[in-house]
Design a protein around this motif. Sequence first.
Motif, PDB file in Angstrom:
ATOM      1  N   TRP A  31       0.805  -1.227   0.000  1.00 29.85           N
ATOM      2  CA  TRP A  31       0.000   0.000   0.000  1.00 29.85           C
ATOM      3  C   TRP A  31       0.839   1.278   0.000  1.00 29.85           C
ATOM      4  O   TRP A  31       0.661   2.140  -0.873  1.00 29.85           O
TER       5      TRP A  31
ATOM      6  N   PHE B  23      -6.965  -6.845   4.181  1.00 25.06           N
ATOM      7  CA  PHE B  23      -7.246  -7.545   2.931  1.00 25.06           C
ATOM      8  C   PHE B  23      -7.847  -8.901   3.256  1.00 25.06           C
ATOM      9  O   PHE B  23      -7.300  -9.641   4.068  1.00 25.06           O
TER      10      PHE B  23
ATOM     11  N   LEU C  61      -9.751  -5.431  -0.732  1.00 26.43           N
ATOM     12  CA  LEU C  61      -8.921  -4.553   0.084  1.00 26.43           C
ATOM     13  C   LEU C  61      -9.835  -3.522   0.735  1.00 26.43           C
ATOM     14  O   LEU C  61     -10.602  -2.839   0.055  1.00 26.43           O
TER      15      LEU C  61
ATOM     16  N   VAL D 126      -5.805  -8.308  -5.894  1.00 23.68           N
ATOM     17  CA  VAL D 126      -6.875  -7.426  -5.415  1.00 23.68           C
ATOM     18  C   VAL D 126      -7.976  -7.405  -6.472  1.00 23.68           C
ATOM     19  O   VAL D 126      -7.749  -6.994  -7.615  1.00 23.68           O
TER      20      VAL D 126
END
Length: 95
Positions: free
Chosen positions: A34, A51, A56, A89
Amino acid sequence: MSEDPLNIGDAINQYIKKTGKSAGFESAEVINAWPEVMGEAIANRTNTIYFRKGTLYVYFNSAPLKNEMLFSREKVVRNMNEYLGETVVMNIVIG
């Protein structure tokens, strides 16, 4: 005939995939990515991040940043996956 030897990283990845223990490692990898992907300014305004199962969850301490991120969700997902080198993601929830 013997197989070519694996490097340690490949061996660990194969073990993780076989045992299904990748969720925790994957989560840590996404969370650690991140600040690298989003930059220090955004990372410093992130209250909570976690997550789970391809999603996320990111919570900010700045309402203007939260609004900006709501409009940039697709780009954030794309950038995270590009950084990680694979599609990890699938979705992002901004709070």
